[in-house]
Design a protein around this motif. Structure first.
Motif, mmCIF file in Angstrom:
data_model
loop_
_atom_site.group_PDB
_atom_site.id
_atom_site.type_symbol
_atom_site.label_atom_id
_atom_site.label_comp_id
_atom_site.label_asym_id
_atom_site.label_seq_id
_atom_site.Cartn_x
_atom_site.Cartn_y
_atom_site.Cartn_z
ATOM 1 N N ALA A 29 39.478 -22.018 37.607
ATOM 2 C CA ALA A 29 40.510 -21.485 38.502
ATOM 3 C C ALA A 29 41.467 -22.563 38.972
ATOM 4 C CB ALA A 29 39.847 -20.831 39.714
ATOM 5 N N GLY A 30 42.710 -22.133 39.195
ATOM 6 C CA GLY A 30 43.657 -22.939 39.932
ATOM 7 C C GLY A 30 44.183 -24.197 39.294
ATOM 8 N N ASP A 48 36.908 -26.597 39.854
ATOM 9 C CA ASP A 48 35.552 -27.140 39.761
ATOM 10 C C ASP A 48 35.532 -28.652 39.549
ATOM 11 O OD1 ASP A 48 36.223 -27.454 37.083
ATOM 12 O OD2 ASP A 48 34.974 -25.813 36.376
ATOM 13 N N GLY A 49 36.701 -29.295 39.579
ATOM 14 C CA GLY A 49 36.790 -30.749 39.481
ATOM 15 C C GLY A 49 37.155 -31.287 38.121
ATOM 16 N N THR A 71 36.618 -35.198 38.741
ATOM 17 C CA THR A 71 36.809 -35.933 39.992
ATOM 18 C C THR A 71 35.681 -35.742 40.988
ATOM 19 O OG1 THR A 71 38.005 -34.169 41.162
ATOM 20 C CG2 THR A 71 39.307 -35.625 39.719
ATOM 21 N N ARG A 72 34.802 -34.758 40.753
ATOM 22 C CA ARG A 72 33.771 -34.383 41.724
ATOM 23 C C ARG A 72 34.405 -33.996 43.046
ATOM 24 N NH1 ARG A 72 32.011 -38.974 39.517
ATOM 25 N NH2 ARG A 72 32.138 -40.144 41.463
ATOM 26 N N GLY A 73 35.588 -33.424 42.949
ATOM 27 C CA GLY A 73 36.299 -32.928 44.111
ATOM 28 C C GLY A 73 37.196 -31.786 43.675
ATOM 29 N N ARG A 74 38.431 -31.766 44.222
ATOM 30 C CA ARG A 74 39.384 -30.715 43.873
ATOM 31 C C ARG A 74 40.703 -31.360 43.460
ATOM 32 N NH1 ARG A 74 42.779 -27.402 41.650
ATOM 33 N NH2 ARG A 74 42.689 -25.245 42.362
ATOM 34 N N ASP A 90 43.381 -35.795 44.753
ATOM 35 C CA ASP A 90 42.240 -34.920 44.964
ATOM 36 C C ASP A 90 42.223 -34.493 46.433
ATOM 37 O OD1 ASP A 90 39.308 -34.280 45.619
ATOM 38 O OD2 ASP A 90 39.285 -34.384 43.437
ATOM 39 N N ALA A 91 42.180 -33.190 46.676
ATOM 40 C CA ALA A 91 42.252 -32.666 48.037
ATOM 41 C C ALA A 91 41.056 -33.069 48.878
ATOM 42 C CB ALA A 91 42.369 -31.140 47.998
ATOM 43 N N GLU A 92 39.977 -33.495 48.244
ATOM 44 C CA GLU A 92 38.767 -33.863 48.981
ATOM 45 C C GLU A 92 38.503 -35.370 48.971
ATOM 46 O OE1 GLU A 92 35.702 -31.620 47.102
ATOM 47 O OE2 GLU A 92 36.612 -29.681 47.584
ATOM 48 N N ARG A 93 38.958 -36.081 47.919
ATOM 49 C CA ARG A 93 38.559 -37.476 47.748
ATOM 50 C C ARG A 93 39.700 -38.477 47.887
ATOM 51 N NH1 ARG A 93 35.467 -38.999 42.822
ATOM 52 N NH2 ARG A 93 34.831 -40.661 44.258
ATOM 53 N N GLY A 94 40.951 -38.005 47.897
ATOM 54 C CA GLY A 94 42.071 -38.911 48.060
ATOM 55 C C GLY A 94 42.812 -39.165 46.767
#
Length: 330
Positions: A29-30, A48-49, A71-74, A90-94
């Motif tokens: 997705a996305g 899903d990264g 990325t193990r993030g988004r 990455d919206a979660e990791r920078g």
């Protein structure tokens, strides 16, 4: 803020039909941003990264899709560097850097700004000297609450500069949902899309106005999202949704009213997304064409790029990217 020359709305060309988009299903997705690498392949990231590289179909050859990182993030915004590596917001990791042809584990370039954790890193662009300019959409909300930020209309977005070997530096604060970012062809200015204000803001990097910012394009017909350089010398801008009178009214309401509406929106279904819509603006900020899709074939266009006579689009909500042959200008 000093306002620059902006093409009047009355001089803008009317929208023309966007050719029927052809989808490339991704199994994720996305795919919020789409960029082209040096070989003309499309690179995108999904929820899903995974970071994916796509060869678009030609003739009887189907599309080819490969995973080139995780990325193990988004992952959101992407930028291809001259050496082939990728910048990934990455919206979660920078802000990350990834080698799509080597080790798939990304390197963290920045995970904080001005002593605060870097959240909702949105898009990035790299200058010839290695300087990176990137946006933070909101300091109040994360990606899952992007609509709340738009409804609250509190200017907490940032434009940030990362110089090699230095700490991230905030260049512009108080932006309305800072989103896509691009450099002028001569790198004399950096442009950022303020989604929540329907405008493109320009920060001059060189020349007599260096250090000052103004408006490159205002009162756009929709929410500007990610941007990319156009081969014609201007910019392609994805419009994630149209302007609506109720939202314009809400943005003029008292802060308490805006916060109440945003709080209620968390418990309501997400509004239906509009069809694909993109504009091209020239280097002076004038809209030179607008392409608008019909129906629900591809919705909520959040990115657009041009390569080899084709337009490719990404979306925060679809499970596919889309492409079409670019129609000739009217």
């Amino acid at each position: 803020m000093r306002r620059g020359a902006v093409g009047a709305a009355t001089t803008r060309p009317g929208p023309t039909p966007l050719p029927r988009p052809r989808r490339v299903e991704l199994g994720g997705a996305g795919p919020e941003d789409v960029v082209f690498d040096g070989a003309g392949r499309v690179v995108t990231g999904v929820a899903d990264g995974r970071v994916l590289r796509i060869v678009l179909p030609t003739g009887d050859r189907p599309a080819g899709i490969e995973q080139v990182g995780h990325t193990r993030g988004r992952p959101l915004g992407l930028e291809v560097l001259p050496d082939g590596r990728l910048l990934v917001c990455d919206a979660e990791r920078g802000l990350l850097r990834l080698d799509p042809d080597g080790e798939q584990r990304p390197e963290v370039l920045a995970d904080s700004v001005a002593g605060a954790p870097l959240r909702f890193c949105s898009n990035a662009v790299a200058a010839a000297d290695g300087t990176v300019y990137f946006t933070v959409s909101s300091r109040r909300h994360g990606l899952d609450d992007w609509l709340c930020d738009i409804l609250e209309h509190e200017p907490t977005g940032l434009l940030v500069r990362l110089t090699p070997g230095a700490e991230p530096q905030v260049l512009l604060d108080g932006l309305q949902f800072a989103n896509g970012v691009a450099l002028a062809p001569d790198e004399s200015y950096v442009m950022v899309a303020e989604t929540g204000a329907w405008r493109l803001t320009r920060l001059w990097l060189s020349g007599p106005d260096a250090g000052r910012h103004d408006i490159l394009a205002d009162a756009l017909p929709g929410f500007p999202d990610n941007v990319s350089r156009s081969p014609a010398g201007g910019f392609w801008v994805a419009l994630a949704g149209p302007r609506t009178p109720p939202l314009a009214w809400l943005h003029r309401a008292a802060p308490g009213v805006r916060r109440a509406v945003a709080g209620a929106a968390r418990h309501l279904p997400t509004p239906p997304a509009s069809g694909a819509r993109v504009i091209e603006v020239d280097e002076r900020g004038r809209v030179v064409r607008e392409l608008r899709g019909a129906g629900r074939r591809f919705r909520m266009t959040t990115s657009v790029g041009e390569h080899g006579g084709r337009l490719v689009m990404g979306s925060l909500m679809e499970h596919a990217i889309a492409w079409c042959d670019l129609p000739a200008p009217a």
